[in-house]
Motif scaffolding. Structure first.
Motif, PDB file in Angstrom:
ATOM      1  N   UNK A 100     -11.492  -7.873  20.141  1.00 55.32           N
ATOM      2  CA  UNK A 100     -10.278  -8.633  20.424  1.00 55.32           C
ATOM      3  C   UNK A 100      -9.061  -7.752  20.176  1.00 55.32           C
ATOM      4  N   UNK A 101      -7.958  -8.121  20.836  1.00 55.37           N
ATOM      5  CA  UNK A 101      -6.670  -7.454  20.632  1.00 55.37           C
ATOM      6  C   UNK A 101      -5.666  -8.480  20.132  1.00 55.37           C
ATOM      7  N   UNK A 102      -4.792  -8.048  19.221  1.00 53.68           N
ATOM      8  CA  UNK A 102      -3.822  -8.943  18.610  1.00 53.68           C
ATOM      9  C   UNK A 102      -2.412  -8.374  18.760  1.00 53.68           C
ATOM     10  N   UNK A 103      -1.490  -9.196  19.246  1.00 56.00           N
ATOM     11  CA  UNK A 103      -0.088  -8.786  19.403  1.00 56.00           C
ATOM     12  C   UNK A 103       0.659  -9.058  18.101  1.00 56.00           C
ATOM     13  N   UNK A 104       1.286  -8.019  17.523  1.00 61.07           N
ATOM     14  CA  UNK A 104       1.867  -8.150  16.194  1.00 61.07           C
ATOM     15  C   UNK A 104       3.255  -7.513  16.091  1.00 61.07           C
ATOM     16  N   UNK A 105       4.089  -8.116  15.244  1.00 61.91           N
ATOM     17  CA  UNK A 105       5.353  -7.503  14.851  1.00 61.91           C
ATOM     18  C   UNK A 105       5.059  -6.551  13.697  1.00 61.91           C
ATOM     19  N   UNK A 106       5.529  -5.314  13.802  1.00 55.28           N
ATOM     20  CA  UNK A 106       5.307  -4.329  12.736  1.00 55.28           C
ATOM     21  C   UNK A 106       6.654  -3.798  12.247  1.00 55.28           C
ATOM     22  N   UNK A 107       6.797  -3.697  10.934  1.00 58.68           N
ATOM     23  CA  UNK A 107       8.019  -3.182  10.321  1.00 58.68           C
ATOM     24  C   UNK A 107       7.761  -1.813   9.716  1.00 58.68           C
ATOM     25  N   UNK A 108       8.722  -0.898   9.887  1.00 60.60           N
ATOM     26  CA  UNK A 108       8.692   0.361   9.149  1.00 60.60           C
ATOM     27  C   UNK A 108       9.777   0.275   8.070  1.00 60.60           C
ATOM     28  N   UNK A 109       9.379   0.556   6.832  1.00 58.99           N
ATOM     29  CA  UNK A 109      10.314   0.434   5.725  1.00 58.99           C
ATOM     30  C   UNK A 109      11.199   1.666   5.594  1.00 58.99           C
ATOM     31  N   UNK A 110      12.442   1.427   5.208  1.00 58.28           N
ATOM     32  CA  UNK A 110      13.367   2.513   4.919  1.00 58.28           C
ATOM     33  C   UNK A 110      13.634   2.657   3.439  1.00 58.28           C
ATOM     34  N   UNK A 111      13.100   1.718   2.648  1.00 61.73           N
ATOM     35  CA  UNK A 111      13.285   1.753   1.195  1.00 61.73           C
ATOM     36  C   UNK A 111      12.027   1.212   0.530  1.00 61.73           C
ATOM     37  N   UNK A 112      11.797   1.609  -0.697  1.00 62.41           N
ATOM     38  CA  UNK A 112      10.625   1.138  -1.441  1.00 62.41           C
ATOM     39  C   UNK A 112      10.761  -0.337  -1.803  1.00 62.41           C
ATOM     40  N   UNK A 113       9.597  -1.001  -1.877  1.00 62.79           N
ATOM     41  CA  UNK A 113       9.493  -2.341  -2.453  1.00 62.79           C
ATOM     42  C   UNK A 113       8.420  -2.236  -3.534  1.00 62.79           C
ATOM     43  N   UNK A 114       8.784  -1.722  -4.695  1.00 57.64           N
ATOM     44  CA  UNK A 114       7.787  -1.457  -5.736  1.00 57.64           C
ATOM     45  C   UNK A 114       7.233  -2.747  -6.337  1.00 57.64           C
ATOM     46  N   UNK A 115       6.082  -2.607  -7.003  1.00 63.90           N
ATOM     47  CA  UNK A 115       5.483  -3.742  -7.690  1.00 63.90           C
ATOM     48  C   UNK A 115       6.433  -4.243  -8.778  1.00 63.90           C
ATOM     49  N   UNK A 116       6.551  -5.561  -8.857  1.00 61.63           N
ATOM     50  CA  UNK A 116       7.374  -6.165  -9.894  1.00 61.63           C
ATOM     51  C   UNK A 116       6.870  -7.583 -10.148  1.00 61.63           C
ATOM     52  N   UNK A 117       7.238  -8.153 -11.289  1.00 60.25           N
ATOM     53  CA  UNK A 117       6.767  -9.485 -11.653  1.00 60.25           C
ATOM     54  C   UNK A 117       7.391 -10.563 -10.782  1.00 60.25           C
ATOM     55  N   UNK A 118       8.663 -10.408 -10.434  1.00 62.81           N
ATOM     56  CA  UNK A 118       9.358 -11.410  -9.628  1.00 62.81           C
ATOM     57  C   UNK A 118       9.034 -11.204  -8.149  1.00 62.81           C
ATOM     58  N   UNK A 119       8.615 -12.260  -7.438  1.00 68.80           N
ATOM     59  CA  UNK A 119       8.300 -12.104  -6.011  1.00 68.80           C
ATOM     60  C   UNK A 119       9.506 -11.603  -5.220  1.00 68.80           C
ATOM     61  N   UNK A 120       9.246 -10.785  -4.210  1.00 69.45           N
ATOM     62  CA  UNK A 120      10.309 -10.302  -3.341  1.00 69.45           C
ATOM     63  C   UNK A 120      10.747 -11.423  -2.401  1.00 69.45           C
ATOM     64  N   UNK A 121      12.043 -11.629  -2.298  1.00 69.57           N
ATOM     65  CA  UNK A 121      12.588 -12.663  -1.417  1.00 69.57           C
ATOM     66  C   UNK A 121      12.678 -12.131   0.015  1.00 69.57           C
TER      67      UNK A 121
END
Length: 267
Positions: A100-121
């Motif tokens: 199967x093939x799946x059509x998807x939106x893909x993001x390339x990050x320009x900044x880190x989103x490091x692990x942290x206790x508070x969820x990322x908004x």
């Protein structure tokens, strides 16, 4: 799970990928009992594969997709460079059984989103994005039937990551578009399927926030430069040898992929 068992489980799955074989389940003692154990096996699998990681994928981002594979939440997997193709490429289907093939939106990050206790908004993860791309994923698994493997084993199997096709960056005006309501259409020899960005956890941006939180829970962050593909926006489209598939994102562009003809032993 002992480190030695994690190594054995990862080596078992990698051997299946390399020779095209399938298994019903990992052997007793090597089977992950939790998502955390699944991610530990996945990390070692990526290490054994000796292939550079370029990002992440999300599987089962719709209720229908979760029901289909018997999981209660999405799954995160790693995108490996050797399995990533450019727009218009011709890809070998090889031992792919999902087909199967799946059509998807893909993001390339320009900044880190490091692990942290508070969820990322959502607004925080969106601010970290450098570019948006149309993409096609061609998933597969070494479990047969994969629908019965369960979440921890599917995570160990890299969340069904196989081949991935990344389209060109979309012009910056995409930030003015409501991605949740934006139409997507994927078409090929098997017909066409239509959907919107809302099919991935309500919005591709919400899916991006989900994987940032999921990886944080397991001690891993997202890094600048990584590509994150957010799950299929339509019902997956069946593909076959010799086919060509196009994912049309309207004003946001399109991306296509072809498949090599079947060899005599694959007919």
């Amino acid at each position: 799970m002992e480190h030695g068992k994690i190594e054995q489980a990862a080596a078992t799955l990698l051997a299946c990928w390399r020779d095209g074989s399938v298994i019903a389940s990992l052997p007793d003692g090597l089977r992950p009992a939790s998502r955390a154990e699944g991610y530990a096996i996945q990390a070692h699998y990526a290490e054994l594969a000796q292939d550079r990681q370029i990002g992440w994928k999300i599987a089962a981002t719709s209720p229908a997709g979760q029901q289909h594979i018997g999981v209660e939440a999405p799954l995160a997997g790693r995108l490996l460079a050797g399995r990533v193709y450019e727009d218009g490429a011709t890809v070998p289907l090889g031992c792919n059984r999902m087909l199967v093939a799946e059509a998807e939106f893909a993001f390339r990050l320009g900044a880190d989103l490091p692990a942290r206790a508070e969820p990322w908004a959502p607004d925080e993860v969106l601010a970290a994005v450098d570019s948006l791309h149309p993409a096609i994923e061609l998933p597969d698994s070494r479990f047969e039937p994969f629908e019965r493997a369960g979440g921890p084993q599917l995570i160990a199997d890299n969340a069904c990551a196989r081949h991935f096709v990344l389209g060109a960056a979309i012009p910056g005006t995409w930030r003015e578009v409501d991605l949740a309501q934006h139409p997507v259409r994927i078409s090929g020899a098997a017909g066409s399927r239509s959907g919107t960005g809302a099919n991935v956890l309500g919005s591709p941006v919400l899916a991006l926030a989900w994987i940032a939180a999921e990886l944080s829970r397991h001690g891993t962050g997202l890094a600048a430069g990584e590509v994150i593909t957010t799950g299929t926006s339509t019902v997956p489209l069946a593909v076959s040898h010799g086919d060509r598939v196009t994912a049309d994102f309207g004003s946001l562009g399109r991306v296509s992929v072809g498949f090599e003809p079947a060899r005599p032993d694959q007919r």
